[in-house]
Design an enzyme around this catalytic site. Structure first.
Site, PDB file in Angstrom:
ATOM      1  N   ASP A 322      34.657  42.387  41.352  1.00  0.00           N
ATOM      2  CA  ASP A 322      34.694  42.514  42.807  1.00  0.00           C
ATOM      3  C   ASP A 322      34.044  41.322  43.498  1.00  0.00           C
ATOM      4  O   ASP A 322      33.064  40.760  43.009  1.00  0.00           O
ATOM      5  CB  ASP A 322      33.958  43.805  43.206  1.00  0.00           C
ATOM      6  CG  ASP A 322      33.939  44.036  44.699  1.00  0.00           C
ATOM      7  OD1 ASP A 322      35.026  44.222  45.272  1.00  0.00           O
ATOM      8  OD2 ASP A 322      32.847  44.020  45.293  1.00  0.00           O
ATOM      9  N   GLU A 375      38.905  39.464  42.013  1.00  0.00           N
ATOM     10  CA  GLU A 375      39.231  39.634  43.419  1.00  0.00           C
ATOM     11  C   GLU A 375      38.639  38.419  44.125  1.00  0.00           C
ATOM     12  O   GLU A 375      37.459  38.383  44.465  1.00  0.00           O
ATOM     13  CB  GLU A 375      38.632  40.923  43.987  1.00  0.00           C
ATOM     14  CG  GLU A 375      39.112  41.186  45.412  1.00  0.00           C
ATOM     15  CD  GLU A 375      38.044  41.736  46.338  1.00  0.00           C
ATOM     16  OE1 GLU A 375      38.405  42.119  47.460  1.00  0.00           O
ATOM     17  OE2 GLU A 375      36.867  41.769  45.950  1.00  0.00           O
TER      18      GLU A 375
END
Length: 645
Positions: A322, A375
């Site tokens: 993330d 990401e």
């Protein structure tokens, strides 16, 4: 801690099996920042009728273990500092049993007493309680041997990947609207994903987190699956069951920041231990959280061990890392003067870059069958290129540009789309610069952004037709696929983590038709190498016509390694188009394999009666063409009968 306490602790440690103790090599790797299996040595390790506790608190005045086994009395079971300068404290405590709660009572240098959860705990109390729980996780008997063996031998980048993103607590609820548990979810989710044809599920963070509304992105337990849904063994059962159903499991993992909850990592021993002391480096202004100090070797070893732990212990098939952009840039979400440049005066976080390269190298070295996915929302180069050529080493990167441009284009009323045509095709200008995954994730259906269905313009019929068109274009476009739960049947309201998905909507024909379309897209995609084999190679894509902005029609070929091709034609207006010529590479009969406007999916049924023979007419620089009837807001996939192109 008195001298007698230290001698007593060391005497108890003398009886611990050598395999469980920290050796000189462990300490060397820990201090070097390269130890990737710290979870085998640190934290609470149950040993027969006692437990060994090891915690890193180099600046503490004293450390003791408190818990159910000693009435939570600080100082009763003191830990001894190691003499090697590692900053580790150890204690061997008799009578500790599985399921007992504990914490570390840490006396800081200035005399404050902190109650801290174990950073290496395998299990924790269900929030809002915050204690760690003594627990063995190794005693689960796996039944996914066939999956694991096949996974290790496969080249995932050349295989289909269609990922269903799930927030476990709101996918479905249990009885009485309670949160579902891991074991119940395992059976339901495995059955659903197998039926829908998804290859993988991506679980939004299940690492323990105190605030449910953070969706898991404010992690405190980097080695503990959240107790909200059950025990560690229950989570293993979930992964195991999905594997036996042929579904891979990707875990959303958050090494970019952590919350400032009093029991967590922040100020762990009274100092900025895991985070930077200077808020210009150690505080995240956007998320009100702490940023890891990637320049500290022991912190890198902690994070490296966490990432590999889920691959080792829980058979996870991939990590979606993330907020990578927030790690790469020192000035991320900061104004001038609010950040500290690197040693060269730049804004690149050199230590974070080194850690990410270390993580991806170790993961692919130890688990060749997994994927590590970034990401990353900027134009940082070579995210998915090998470390040895200067890349970050990820297997794939989320294509946020494709997502933003495509949703922006489809949000336009079709009458205006001719003026926004470049937003639809721009992604192909850079589609092969990285190994991209196309994400329609949870982030696009919260915070007032509307659900995917409600983003679409027009009346209700057009909304569904536009959404079918979006999914068809996504599945045909180069890159692996990711779709957030609820999108597959057109949930109308935004995602709310407190509510289960609106499964009752499937009683409506348009919702069930959309779901059937996604199911058929997955099955065709998985059986058609032209749609996945060369996802990351320009040789797998060829434009037929990218410039027809006046009619808002796209046509292109997707190709397999053997030259076999499928033709994709998409009409982004609600006007049926008869006698639309599309040039093709070879003469013959082209069967209509998919039509998003079929009545089966809730469409109007405009199509080509199963296929069309080519005509010897030049079009789009080719000597043969198909005279097609294009459905309104529809996508066609056609394939020539008989061999490669």
């Amino acid at each position: 801690m008195g001298r007698t306490d230290v001698r007593h602790a060391n005497k108890l440690l003398a009886g611990v099996p050598a395999a469980n103790l920290l050796g000189e090599q462990d300490i060397h790797l820990f201090r070097e920042g390269s130890h990737s299996r710290l979870y085998e040595k640190l934290g609470c390790r149950l040993d027969g009728d006692s437990a060994r506790f090891t915690v890193w608190a180099p600046n503490a005045q004293s450390v003791s273990v408190v818990g159910d086994f000693n009435g939570w009395q600080a100082g009763r079971h003191a830990a001894a500092p190691r003499a090697d300068g590692s900053g580790l404290w150890e204690a061997q405590i008799p009578g500790v049993t599985q399921g007992q709660r504990y914490k570390y009572a840490i006396r800081t240098a200035n005399g404050d007493l902190l109650d801290k959860a174990d950073p290496f705990a395998r299990y924790a109390e269900a929030p809002p309680a915050t204690a760690s729980v003594a627990w063995r996780t190794e005693d689960y008997v796996w039944s996914d041997g066939a999956w694991m063996q096949a996974r290790a031998a496969s080249n995932a980048l050349a295989l289909p990947m269609s990922v269903y993103e799930v927030h476990l607590g709101s996918w479905r609820h249990g009885e009485g609207d309670a949160l579902i548990d891991y074991r119940s979810a395992a059976l339901l989710l495995a059955d659903y994903l197998r039926r829908m044809g998804f290859t993988h599920v991506e679980l939004m963070p299940v690492t323990e987190h105190p605030f449910y509304g953070s969706w898991g992105y404010q992690t405190t337990g980097y080695f503990a699956p959240t107790a909200r849904y059950g025990t560690p063994q229950d989570f293993k059962f979930l992964v195991d069951t999905l594997h036996q159903a042929g579904v891979g499991v990707i875990l959303d993992w958050v090494p970019s920041h952590f919350p400032a909850d009093a029991h967590g990592l922040a100020g762990f021993d009274g100092t900025a231990l895991y985070e930077h002391a200077d808020p210009r480096q150690g505080f995240h202004p956007e998320w009100n959280s702490s940023i890891f100090n990637y320049g500290r070797n022991e912190v890198r070893a902690f994070l490296l061990s966490s990432g590999l732990f889920w691959l080792d212990e829980y058979h996870i098939d991939g990590l979606r890392v993330d907020a990578v952009a927030s790690m790469l840039y020192l000035d991320y979400a900061r104004q001038p003067g609010e950040w500290i440049p690197n040693r060269y005066g730049g804004h690149e976080n050199l230590e974070a870059i080194g850690f990410l390269q270390q993580l991806t190298t170790a993961a692919y070295r130890d688990h060749p069958g997994v994927q590590i996915i970034a990401e990353e929302s900027t134009a940082w180069p070579m995210v998915s290129r090998p470390v040895h050529v200067g890349g970050l080493g990820f297997g794939m990167k989320w294509n946020m540009g494709w997502m933003h441009d495509t949703l922006k284009y489809l949000h336009e009323d079709p009458i205006h789309r001719r003026w926004h045509h470049n937003e639809l095709i721009f992604s192909l200008a850079y589609a092969f610069t990285e190994n991209f995954m196309l994400p329609l994730s949870h982030d696009e259906v919260v915070h007032g952004k509307q659900s995917l269905l409600e983003k679409m313009p027009g009346d209700d019929w057009q909304k569904f037709a536009n959404l079918r068109l979006l999914f068809g274009h996504m599945w045909a476009h180069p890159g692996k696929k990711l779709l957030f739960m609820g999108g597959e049947f057109g949930q109308r309201h935004e995602w709310n983590h407190d509510d289960a998905l609106d499964w009752g909507a499937l009683a409506g024909d348009r919702h069930s038709g959309l779901q059937r379309w996604v199911e058929d897209l997955n099955r065709f995609y998985r059986g058609e190498p032209a749609l996945y084999e060369l996802d990351f190679d320009g040789a797998g894509f060829e434009w037929i016509d990218a410039k027809d902005n006046e009619t808002s029609v796209l046509s292109y070929l997707r190709k397999a390694r053997d030259g076999t091709a499928v033709l994709v034609v998409a009409n982004f207006t609600p006007v049926p188009r008869d006698n639309h010529l599309v040039g093709v590479p070879r003469a013959g009969y082209w069967a209509e394999r998919l039509n998003s406007d079929a009545t089966l999916y809730g469409g109007s049924g405009v199509g080509n009666q199963g296929g069309v023979h080519s005509v010897p007419v030049s079009a789009h620089g080719r000597f043969h063409a198909l005279n097609l009837r294009l459905p309104p807001l529809g996508l066609l996939v056609l394939k020539r009968d008989g061999g490669a192109e």
